[in-house]
Write an enzyme that holds these catalytic residues in place. Sequence first.
Site, PDB file in Angstrom:
ATOM      1  CG  ASP A  68     -44.162  -1.789  19.351  1.00 49.87           C
ATOM      2  OD1 ASP A  68     -44.700  -2.886  19.103  1.00 49.87           O
ATOM      3  OD2 ASP A  68     -43.526  -1.572  20.387  1.00 49.87           O
ATOM      4  CG  ASN A 137     -36.078   1.823  28.319  1.00 53.95           C
ATOM      5  OD1 ASN A 137     -37.210   1.371  28.211  1.00 53.95           O
ATOM      6  ND2 ASN A 137     -35.390   2.248  27.281  1.00 53.95           N
ATOM      7  CG  HIS A 139     -39.643   0.679  25.928  1.00 57.19           C
ATOM      8  ND1 HIS A 139     -38.428   0.358  25.352  1.00 57.19           N
ATOM      9  CD2 HIS A 139     -40.369  -0.466  25.882  1.00 57.19           C
ATOM     10  CE1 HIS A 139     -38.438  -0.903  24.982  1.00 57.19           C
ATOM     11  NE2 HIS A 139     -39.596  -1.436  25.304  1.00 57.19           N
ATOM     12  CD  GLU A 144     -36.644   3.086  23.592  1.00 62.55           C
ATOM     13  OE1 GLU A 144     -36.987   2.832  24.759  1.00 62.55           O
ATOM     14  OE2 GLU A 144     -35.847   2.369  22.957  1.00 62.55           O
TER      15      GLU A 144
HETATM   16  C1  GLP Z   1     -40.248  -4.498  23.240  1.00 61.76           C
HETATM   17  C2  GLP Z   1     -41.610  -4.004  22.699  1.00 61.76           C
HETATM   18  C3  GLP Z   1     -42.540  -3.619  23.816  1.00 61.76           C
HETATM   19  C4  GLP Z   1     -42.495  -4.700  24.881  1.00 61.76           C
HETATM   20  C5  GLP Z   1     -41.158  -4.661  25.542  1.00 61.76           C
HETATM   21  C6  GLP Z   1     -40.946  -5.765  26.556  1.00 61.76           C
HETATM   22  O1  GLP Z   1     -39.196  -3.691  22.876  1.00 61.76           O
HETATM   23  N1  GLP Z   1     -41.503  -2.909  21.788  1.00 61.76           N
HETATM   24  O2  GLP Z   1     -43.840  -3.424  23.302  1.00 61.76           O
HETATM   25  O3  GLP Z   1     -43.484  -4.471  25.855  1.00 61.76           O
HETATM   26  O4  GLP Z   1     -40.094  -4.588  24.630  1.00 61.76           O
HETATM   27  O5  GLP Z   1     -40.664  -6.980  25.932  1.00 61.76           O
HETATM   28  P1  GLP Z   1     -40.612  -8.354  26.710  1.00 61.76           P
HETATM   29  O6  GLP Z   1     -42.019  -8.748  26.964  1.00 61.76           O
HETATM   30  O7  GLP Z   1     -39.931  -9.297  25.782  1.00 61.76           O
HETATM   31  O8  GLP Z   1     -39.849  -8.120  27.952  1.00 61.76           O
END
Ligand code: GLP
Length: 243
Positions: A68, A137, A139, A144
């Site tokens: 992403d 959440n 995702h 989302e």
């Molecule tokens: C972000 C990314 C995800 C990631 C998630 C968790 O928003 N788009 O790909 O897995 O949030 O992030 P973190 O590893 O900082 O908890």
Amino acid sequence: MIKIYCADDYKGMSRKAAEIVASEVTLKPDCVLGLPTGSTPVGMYQQLIEWNKAGDLDFSEVKTCNLDEYVGLDPTHDQSYRYFMQSNLFDHINIKPEHTHVPEGNAADPDAACKRYDDIIRDLGGIDLQVVGIGRNGHVGFNEPSTSFPADTHVVDLTEDTIDANSRLFASRDEVPKRAMTMGVRPIMQAKRVLMIVNGENKAAAVKAAFSGPITPEVPASILQLHPCLYIVGTKDAMAQLG
Ligand code: GLP
């Protein structure tokens, strides 16, 4: 098949995840890796860099596709996911720049850029190992909670919860982009193997909802229950509520 590995701490999670990625690269030197950003994979990337610098892991033929990117951020913006990947991995290993792919967040036509991204993934022959994190959440990438599982790369409106969670990395909440581009579930589900990495107790409820509950687009990661080859590598506090 779901294989679960519970690590004592973040270091152990990072090492195990790096071992799975390194196995893929060793067995198939020209493999296609699907890669995530976020704080969770940083330790895994550090371990991969270490092995590459020691001459034990070769990325010269590896191709990558990131999950992403924020819409509207230039690749040089320090919160863009392209910038994250350069500074946390690509700039420190012997991967060819033209082998690395991140959705074009700053494209003039984001929908056309999403279409181009699916073409890139298809032309590479799909993903061998897709590494994913999970949002609080549920995702995956930036898919989302919603009423459907979009298949293709698409533009999403980020939820308030995600904007809150990611605002820690920006100077202020107002600077967090409100939209992002994300791979849909098709390339993730078609990946030969999926590796989910999870760290910390603030992810425990999301892990439980994704893997101990129903498969529903309200918890996007729950679709991974249907993947034929899923590895979950998490810290024990992240996995604590998994029944
Ligand atoms: C972000 C990314 C995800 C990631 C998630 C968790 O928003 N788009 O790909 O897995 O949030 O992030 P973190 O590893 O900082 O908890």
